[in-house]
Motif scaffolding. Structure first.
Motif, PDB file in Angstrom:
ATOM      1  N   ALA A 139       9.866  41.768  47.867  1.00  0.00           N
ATOM      2  CA  ALA A 139      11.277  41.698  47.467  1.00  0.00           C
ATOM      3  C   ALA A 139      11.415  41.448  45.973  1.00  0.00           C
ATOM      4  CB  ALA A 139      11.978  40.594  48.254  1.00  0.00           C
ATOM      5  N   ILE A 140      10.639  40.519  45.433  1.00  0.00           N
ATOM      6  CA  ILE A 140      10.712  40.225  43.997  1.00  0.00           C
ATOM      7  C   ILE A 140      10.259  41.426  43.185  1.00  0.00           C
ATOM      8  CG2 ILE A 140       9.689  38.826  42.162  1.00  0.00           C
ATOM      9  CD1 ILE A 140       9.663  36.472  44.102  1.00  0.00           C
ATOM     10  N   THR A 141       9.174  42.069  43.604  1.00  0.00           N
ATOM     11  CA  THR A 141       8.664  43.237  42.884  1.00  0.00           C
ATOM     12  C   THR A 141       9.672  44.379  42.896  1.00  0.00           C
ATOM     13  OG1 THR A 141       6.367  42.664  43.421  1.00  0.00           O
ATOM     14  CG2 THR A 141       6.811  44.941  42.789  1.00  0.00           C
ATOM     15  N   ALA A 142      10.223  44.682  44.081  1.00  0.00           N
ATOM     16  CA  ALA A 142      11.180  45.788  44.203  1.00  0.00           C
ATOM     17  C   ALA A 142      12.427  45.528  43.377  1.00  0.00           C
ATOM     18  CB  ALA A 142      11.554  45.992  45.673  1.00  0.00           C
ATOM     19  N   ALA A 143      12.932  44.289  43.420  1.00  0.00           N
ATOM     20  CA  ALA A 143      14.135  43.962  42.645  1.00  0.00           C
ATOM     21  C   ALA A 143      13.874  44.094  41.148  1.00  0.00           C
ATOM     22  CB  ALA A 143      14.598  42.542  42.986  1.00  0.00           C
ATOM     23  N   ALA A 144      12.719  43.614  40.703  1.00  0.00           N
ATOM     24  CA  ALA A 144      12.395  43.667  39.277  1.00  0.00           C
ATOM     25  C   ALA A 144      12.260  45.109  38.792  1.00  0.00           C
ATOM     26  CB  ALA A 144      11.107  42.896  39.003  1.00  0.00           C
ATOM     27  N   VAL A 145      11.589  45.954  39.562  1.00  0.00           N
ATOM     28  CA  VAL A 145      11.398  47.348  39.149  1.00  0.00           C
ATOM     29  C   VAL A 145      12.729  48.100  39.166  1.00  0.00           C
ATOM     30  CG1 VAL A 145      10.288  49.535  39.732  1.00  0.00           C
ATOM     31  CG2 VAL A 145       8.997  47.400  39.889  1.00  0.00           C
ATOM     32  N   ALA A 146      13.540  47.895  40.213  1.00  0.00           N
ATOM     33  CA  ALA A 146      14.820  48.588  40.317  1.00  0.00           C
ATOM     34  C   ALA A 146      15.743  48.208  39.163  1.00  0.00           C
ATOM     35  CB  ALA A 146      15.485  48.270  41.656  1.00  0.00           C
ATOM     36  N   ILE A 147      15.841  46.905  38.894  1.00  0.00           N
ATOM     37  CA  ILE A 147      16.696  46.460  37.789  1.00  0.00           C
ATOM     38  C   ILE A 147      16.119  46.934  36.453  1.00  0.00           C
ATOM     39  CG2 ILE A 147      17.630  44.448  36.579  1.00  0.00           C
ATOM     40  CD1 ILE A 147      17.594  42.989  39.279  1.00  0.00           C
ATOM     41  N   GLY A 148      14.793  46.930  36.342  1.00  0.00           N
ATOM     42  CA  GLY A 148      14.152  47.406  35.122  1.00  0.00           C
ATOM     43  C   GLY A 148      14.496  48.848  34.822  1.00  0.00           C
ATOM     44  N   VAL A 149      14.471  49.708  35.842  1.00  0.00           N
ATOM     45  CA  VAL A 149      14.842  51.118  35.651  1.00  0.00           C
ATOM     46  C   VAL A 149      16.309  51.229  35.253  1.00  0.00           C
ATOM     47  CG1 VAL A 149      15.130  53.341  36.812  1.00  0.00           C
ATOM     48  CG2 VAL A 149      13.075  51.975  37.230  1.00  0.00           C
ATOM     49  N   ALA A 150      17.173  50.443  35.910  1.00  0.00           N
ATOM     50  CA  ALA A 150      18.608  50.488  35.604  1.00  0.00           C
ATOM     51  C   ALA A 150      18.893  50.051  34.174  1.00  0.00           C
ATOM     52  CB  ALA A 150      19.367  49.593  36.592  1.00  0.00           C
ATOM     53  N   VAL A 151      18.102  49.136  33.640  1.00  0.00           N
ATOM     54  CA  VAL A 151      18.294  48.681  32.262  1.00  0.00           C
ATOM     55  C   VAL A 151      17.621  49.630  31.275  1.00  0.00           C
ATOM     56  CG1 VAL A 151      17.804  46.812  30.622  1.00  0.00           C
ATOM     57  CG2 VAL A 151      18.519  46.265  32.955  1.00  0.00           C
ATOM     58  N   ALA A 152      16.437  50.136  31.632  1.00  0.00           N
ATOM     59  CA  ALA A 152      15.661  50.962  30.713  1.00  0.00           C
ATOM     60  C   ALA A 152      16.302  52.329  30.473  1.00  0.00           C
ATOM     61  CB  ALA A 152      14.241  51.149  31.253  1.00  0.00           C
ATOM     62  N   LEU A 153      16.943  52.894  31.488  1.00  0.00           N
ATOM     63  CA  LEU A 153      17.528  54.231  31.337  1.00  0.00           C
ATOM     64  C   LEU A 153      18.606  54.272  30.247  1.00  0.00           C
ATOM     65  CD1 LEU A 153      17.748  57.154  32.189  1.00  0.00           C
ATOM     66  CD2 LEU A 153      19.256  56.454  34.071  1.00  0.00           C
ATOM     67  N   PRO A 154      19.586  53.360  30.262  1.00  0.00           N
ATOM     68  CA  PRO A 154      20.568  53.379  29.159  1.00  0.00           C
ATOM     69  C   PRO A 154      19.942  53.129  27.793  1.00  0.00           C
ATOM     70  CG  PRO A 154      21.354  52.021  30.976  1.00  0.00           C
ATOM     71  CD  PRO A 154      19.935  52.354  31.271  1.00  0.00           C
ATOM     72  N   LEU A 155      18.945  52.246  27.745  1.00  0.00           N
ATOM     73  CA  LEU A 155      18.278  51.987  26.468  1.00  0.00           C
ATOM     74  C   LEU A 155      17.576  53.241  25.957  1.00  0.00           C
ATOM     75  CD1 LEU A 155      16.732  48.439  27.075  1.00  0.00           C
ATOM     76  CD2 LEU A 155      18.732  49.024  25.686  1.00  0.00           C
ATOM     77  N   ALA A 156      16.910  53.965  26.858  1.00  0.00           N
ATOM     78  CA  ALA A 156      16.241  55.200  26.456  1.00  0.00           C
ATOM     79  C   ALA A 156      17.250  56.252  26.009  1.00  0.00           C
ATOM     80  CB  ALA A 156      15.393  55.735  27.614  1.00  0.00           C
ATOM     81  N   LEU A 157      18.389  56.315  26.685  1.00  0.00           N
ATOM     82  CA  LEU A 157      19.426  57.274  26.294  1.00  0.00           C
ATOM     83  C   LEU A 157      19.991  56.930  24.922  1.00  0.00           C
ATOM     84  CD1 LEU A 157      21.312  57.711  29.689  1.00  0.00           C
ATOM     85  CD2 LEU A 157      19.818  59.366  28.570  1.00  0.00           C
ATOM     86  N   LEU A 158      20.169  55.638  24.655  1.00  0.00           N
ATOM     87  CA  LEU A 158      20.636  55.217  23.332  1.00  0.00           C
ATOM     88  C   LEU A 158      19.628  55.591  22.250  1.00  0.00           C
ATOM     89  CD1 LEU A 158      22.140  51.669  24.040  1.00  0.00           C
ATOM     90  CD2 LEU A 158      23.397  53.730  23.363  1.00  0.00           C
ATOM     91  N   ALA A 159      18.350  55.336  22.545  1.00  0.00           N
ATOM     92  CA  ALA A 159      17.305  55.647  21.573  1.00  0.00           C
ATOM     93  C   ALA A 159      17.194  57.149  21.330  1.00  0.00           C
ATOM     94  CB  ALA A 159      15.964  55.090  22.052  1.00  0.00           C
TER      95      ALA A 159
END
Length: 239
Positions: A27-47
């Motif tokens: 549960a901790i791993t899945a939550a961390a990866v899912a939230i990480g993707v949700a945060v990383a995608l906008p950052l990558a789009l900004l970059a």
């Protein structure tokens, strides 16, 4: 007690404890990866959109990754207290350096001809992103998710220092009490989780990106987004 490294009686008598720790770990791993993707995608789009932001974004994520876990949890403790959220947030911050770089690399690798062809077919910015760019960037994106997931499975064990480490809590308790069977069993389960997660994500990658395989693809295998991406890419091919 013999206190052997391999003990079937330990697995039998503590099976529920092992199951509960494994569920928490997943549960901790899945939550961390899912939230990480949700945060990383906008950052990558900004970059990608504003190139002058690329260096600061990549630099900050690299600095975050270099912070020792004990220091990271100490910095986050006033905001989250001793909770699973503390561990998940720390893991999300660690995941960004891999995810942002891979997503950005995937987006930058999309052929400019495919973008121009999509615009010529009337695709707006949002449709262009979701139906052309992201499908073509999926191999790099999912590669980053695989690496992040495997590393997060290992890093989750560090959460044992705040009693939210899943199998890591059992490993730490086993080390404190010199309980060999508990240490080995929990460690082996971590390895199994990492392997299973990587294989599942690899299967998902093959399912979502059939065009990356060299063998012949049967009709009807493409998703809508992938089909649009392929069509646009074909239109963009020179005559």
């Amino acid at each position: 007690m013999a206190n052997d490294w391999i003990c079937g009686e330990y697995v039998r008598s503590r099976s529920q404890e092992l199951v509960d720790a494994t569920i928490e770990h997943v549960a901790i791993t899945a939550a961390a990866v899912a939230i990480g993707v949700a945060v990383a995608l906008p950052l990558a789009l900004l970059a990608r959109r504003w190139r002058f932001l690329a260096a600061p974004i990549l630099g900050v994520t690299t600095v975050l990754y270099s912070i020792p876990s004990l220091a990271m949890f100490s910095l986050l403790l006033p905001f989250f207290g001793l909770s699973a959220s503390l561990v998940v947030t720390g893991l999300v911050l660690y995941s960004l350096t891999i995810l942002v770089r891979n997503i950005l690399a995937g987006l930058q690798a999309v052929p400019e001809e495919a973008r121009e062809a999509a615009k010529g077919m009337g695709y707006g910015p949002v449709r262009l992103l979701w139906e052309v760019e992201l499908p073509l960037a999926l191999p790099a994106l999912l590669a980053g998710v695989r690496i992040t997931t495997v590393s997060t499975v290992a890093l989750t064990t560090v959460g044992a220092i705040v009693d939210y480490g899943g199998l890591g809590t059992l490993i730490l308790d086993g080390l404190d009490t010199q309980f060999k069977a508990q240490v080995l069993t929990a460690s082996a389960l971590c390895v199994v989780l990492a392997i299973v997660a990587d294989l599942l994500l690899l299967a998902l990658q093959r399912l979502l990106t059939p065009w990356t395989r060299t063998h012949r693809i049967r009709p009807g295998r493409f998703s809508r987004g992938a089909g649009a991406a392929k069509s646009v890419a074909k239109v963009a091919e020179p005559v």
